[in-house]
Motif scaffolding. Structure first.
Motif, PDB file in Angstrom:
ATOM      1  N   MET A   1       0.853  -1.202   0.000  1.00 24.49           N
ATOM      2  CA  MET A   1       0.000   0.000   0.000  1.00 24.49           C
ATOM      3  C   MET A   1       0.885   1.248   0.000  1.00 24.49           C
ATOM      4  N   ARG A   2       0.580   2.188  -0.877  1.00 28.20           N
ATOM      5  CA  ARG A   2       1.417   3.392  -0.908  1.00 28.20           C
ATOM      6  C   ARG A   2       0.968   4.372   0.189  1.00 28.20           C
ATOM      7  N   TYR A   3       1.836   5.307   0.489  1.00 28.40           N
ATOM      8  CA  TYR A   3       1.514   6.322   1.496  1.00 28.40           C
ATOM      9  C   TYR A   3       0.551   7.353   0.918  1.00 28.40           C
ATOM     10  N   LEU A   4      -0.365   7.812   1.750  1.00 32.35           N
ATOM     11  CA  LEU A   4      -1.177   8.987   1.402  1.00 32.35           C
ATOM     12  C   LEU A   4      -0.502  10.167   2.081  1.00 32.35           C
ATOM     13  N   LEU A  39      11.081  17.500   8.251  1.00 30.19           N
ATOM     14  CA  LEU A  39      10.159  18.147   7.313  1.00 30.19           C
ATOM     15  C   LEU A  39       8.984  17.239   6.971  1.00 30.19           C
ATOM     16  N   ILE A  40       9.223  15.925   7.034  1.00 29.06           N
ATOM     17  CA  ILE A  40       8.160  14.969   6.719  1.00 29.06           C
ATOM     18  C   ILE A  40       7.929  14.081   7.926  1.00 29.06           C
ATOM     19  N   PHE A  41       6.667  13.946   8.300  1.00 33.58           N
ATOM     20  CA  PHE A  41       6.302  13.145   9.468  1.00 33.58           C
ATOM     21  C   PHE A  41       5.487  11.946   8.997  1.00 33.58           C
ATOM     22  N   VAL A  42       5.764  10.787   9.591  1.00 34.32           N
ATOM     23  CA  VAL A  42       5.164   9.560   9.064  1.00 34.32           C
ATOM     24  C   VAL A  42       4.379   8.812  10.142  1.00 34.32           C
ATOM     25  N   ASN A  43       3.227   8.281   9.726  1.00 31.50           N
ATOM     26  CA  ASN A  43       2.504   7.316  10.559  1.00 31.50           C
ATOM     27  C   ASN A  43       2.590   5.997   9.793  1.00 31.50           C
ATOM     28  N   GLU A  44       3.546   5.140  10.231  1.00 33.73           N
ATOM     29  CA  GLU A  44       3.819   3.889   9.496  1.00 33.73           C
ATOM     30  C   GLU A  44       2.608   2.953   9.496  1.00 33.73           C
ATOM     31  N   GLU A  45       1.952   2.918  10.640  1.00 28.97           N
ATOM     32  CA  GLU A  45       0.835   1.979  10.809  1.00 28.97           C
ATOM     33  C   GLU A  45      -0.283   2.254   9.792  1.00 28.97           C
ATOM     34  N   LEU A  46      -0.622   3.535   9.615  1.00 28.18           N
ATOM     35  CA  LEU A  46      -1.721   3.892   8.707  1.00 28.18           C
ATOM     36  C   LEU A  46      -1.226   4.243   7.299  1.00 28.18           C
ATOM     37  N   GLN A 194      -9.004   9.541  -7.974  1.00 29.09           N
ATOM     38  CA  GLN A 194      -9.394   8.347  -8.739  1.00 29.09           C
ATOM     39  C   GLN A 194      -8.648   7.106  -8.251  1.00 29.09           C
ATOM     40  N   MET A 195      -7.325   7.251  -8.086  1.00 26.86           N
ATOM     41  CA  MET A 195      -6.499   6.091  -7.746  1.00 26.86           C
ATOM     42  C   MET A 195      -6.724   5.611  -6.304  1.00 26.86           C
ATOM     43  N   GLU A 196      -6.945   6.565  -5.410  1.00 29.36           N
ATOM     44  CA  GLU A 196      -7.067   6.223  -3.982  1.00 29.36           C
ATOM     45  C   GLU A 196      -8.468   6.575  -3.465  1.00 29.36           C
TER      46      GLU A 196
END
Length: 211
Positions: A1-4, A39-46, A194-196
């Protein structure tokens, strides 16, 4: 699954947006660390990423797909005029875009006189005067304190955001006409929509429920 990826407008809008996202179970602990230089913050789980940007840049990131979803003021959306979907009014950051000036400028507006208008929002001002009022005006773009323009004689009126109107009153100016109501909106990249579609719609529906 790609990141949103979410692009949030720095400052109050980002803080309010993060509070809202927490209510629907979307958290980003990293962003709470005020000392962080990231600069970029990530929620790996979601599988979500977040970054903060200046308001006028948010629609650009979203149009070009660097962000799937953005949260930004309606004034910025209208001024930047990017190719994206405006999908949800979050209802906070409420204020108005108005034509303001000294009381005597009201007659100039009513008589459709050719006047000078100072503003940070030339596109919005032009659309209002030319398309909605059919009044020919000269628009002067400024970046700083717009209230100064009519006081020093640069322009007859200004087009600016009004929250409480206190600054106007202190400087002998008033709201003469309302252009449009403003608030924070969610915008989505056209291809991402469209894609997501499923993931984005799920987030939007959850937000609608808490609003």
């Amino acid at each position: 699954m790609r990141y949103l990826t979410f692009a949030l407008t720095k400052g109050r809008l980002a803080n309010k947006t993060l509070e809202l996202l927490e209510q629907i179970g979307i958290t980003c602990e990293e962003m709470k660390d005020k000392s962080s230089r990231k600069l970029i913050f990530v929620n790996e789980e979601l599988k979500l990423k977040f970054f903060l940007a200046k308001g006028p840049d948010v629609p650009t990131y979203v149009e070009y797909g660097a962000a799937d979803i953005g949260v930004v003021g309606k004034d910025t959306i209208d001024e930047e005029n990017r190719k994206l979907y405006e999908v949800l009014d979050l209802g906070f950051g409420k204020c108005r875009m108005c034509v303001c000036g000294p009381a005597e400028a009201r007659a100039l507006l009513q008589n459709q006189e050719r006047i000078r208008v100072a503003t940070k929002y030339p596109r919005i001002a032009k659309d209002y005067f030319y398309n909605r009022k059919s009044q020919t005006v000269e628009i002067i773009k400024l970046n700083g304190s717009i209230e100064l323009a009519p006081i020093v004689g640069l322009s007859e009126v200004i087009v600016d955001i009004v929250e409480t109107g206190a600054t106007l009153r202190e400087n002998g100016l008033e709201v003469l006409e309302e252009v449009c109501p403003l608030s924070a909106r969610v915008v989505v990249n056209r291809v991402s929509m469209q894609m997501e579609s499923e993931r984005i719609t799920r987030i939007l529906n959850a937000l609608k429920e808490v609003l």
